[in-house]
Scaffold this active site. Structure first.
Site, PDB file in Angstrom:
ATOM      1  N   CYS A 190     145.248  59.425 129.805  1.00 13.66           N
ATOM      2  CA  CYS A 190     145.605  59.347 128.384  1.00 13.66           C
ATOM      3  C   CYS A 190     144.548  58.641 127.552  1.00 13.66           C
ATOM      4  CB  CYS A 190     146.937  58.620 128.214  1.00 13.66           C
ATOM      5  SG  CYS A 190     148.359  59.535 128.834  1.00 13.66           S
ATOM      6  N   ARG A 236     147.323  60.376 120.486  1.00 14.47           N
ATOM      7  CA  ARG A 236     148.100  60.945 121.579  1.00 14.47           C
ATOM      8  C   ARG A 236     149.049  59.912 122.183  1.00 14.47           C
ATOM      9  NH1 ARG A 236     145.782  63.839 127.028  1.00 14.47           N
ATOM     10  NH2 ARG A 236     144.687  61.877 127.289  1.00 14.47           N
TER      11      ARG A 236
END
Length: 298
Positions: A190, A236
């Site tokens: 991530c 994100r």
């Protein structure tokens, strides 16, 4: 007498060097690509590898007419050295399981082939296609381990600060974000170095496709790709936190495996467009100026 519409019967013979090169490349690298598809490319961090491979060769295919039209000035000695270097890298990488050498060797092999048959003019035509293959090779594990932890911490800190400022009950411990009754660990995929490396490739591809002539604009956009990649990772993570907060942990886990990568690329592309527009105003493209000495026929 040749039937109309049928290809010349000797067309395959005329292009036998290309067929031999393609066969040799397939014998070397198809086993490599099959191994990658079962290992490295199957992971979230390196799932972009096949895309990089296809895009690189597509970019070279787009330049095929310009490549064949480039002046021929072969460099057999330089090309042979590049070819030997590529083969040595391949043998070492294949035998010692050093995937970066095994995959990266194709750059030197194609460089050697181009120099032997066409020369530096051909290399200049497809240089970006060769360079883009660099993003196919996995980053060294030591470098990833050294930089991933501080990157995850920075992304988590910024995401926590923004969400807290928006009124959400969020707190952070290292790379762990707590919101409501949920705890979310910011994984390497991530916010790590691999995701930023992938976004760098996206930014450079965008610059190549836009084909800007302004050097200052290209340099500025290349520099901005780094903070854009960081911001895309922050967005994100924030989306993941909000999905988990409103819809539960199961929805957040589904987002990670289903849409996280797509969201990352979409956010990065939007940010690049937003940055590119003012850069275009600041560094306008120079239009071709007519030659005043050119005589126009009456």
């Amino acid at each position: 007498m040749k039937a109309a519409g049928l290809p010349h019967p000797l067309w395959a013979v005329q292009y036998w060097p290309a067929w031999l090169l393609g066969l040799g490349f397939a014998l070397l690298y198809v086993p490599t690509f099959l191994d990658l598809s079962r290992t490295v490319w199957a992971s979230d961090a390196q799932g972009h590898g096949p895309i990089i491979l296809v895009v690189s060769y597509w970019l070279a295919w787009r330049k095929r007419h310009e490549l064949m039209g480039a002046p021929v000035a072969s460099r057999p000695w330089t090309g042979t050295m590049a070819l030997v270097l590529g083969l040595l890298l391949y043998v070492f990488g294949r035998s010692q399981s050093v995937i970066a050498f095994e995959v990266g060797s194709q750059i030197f092999l194609w460089l050697g082939v181009l120099l032997i048959f066409r020369g530096w003019a051909a290399v200049r035509v497809v240089w970006f296609s060769l360079f883009f293959l660099v993003f196919m090779a996995p980053l060294p594990g030591a470098l990833v381990s050294a930089l991933t932890a501080p990157l995850k911490s920075a992304v988590s800190t910024v995401a926590e600060t923004v969400l807290y400022a928006l009124g959400y009950p969020v707190a952070r411990t290292g790379a762990m974000l707590n919101i409501g009754q949920y705890q979310l660990f910011v994984a390497d995929a991530c916010a790590g170095l691999n995701s930023m490396f992938t976004l760098e490739s996206l930014g450079l591809l965008y610059m190549n496709l836009m084909n800007y002539k302004s050097v200052a604009r290209n340099i500025a956009l290349a520099i901005f790709i780094i903070p854009i990649s960081f911001c895309a990772n922050v967005v994100r993570v924030m989306i993941l936190v909000l999905i988990t907060y409103y819809f539960g942990d199961e929805a957040g886990q589904g987002f990670i495996h289903g849409f996280a990568g797509m969201v990352l690329f979409m956010v990065a592309l939007v940010l690049m467009l937003l940055v590119d527009y003012p850069l275009g105003r600041l560094f306008p493209e120079k239009s071709a100026q007519p030659n005043p000495q050119r005589k126009v026929p009456a």
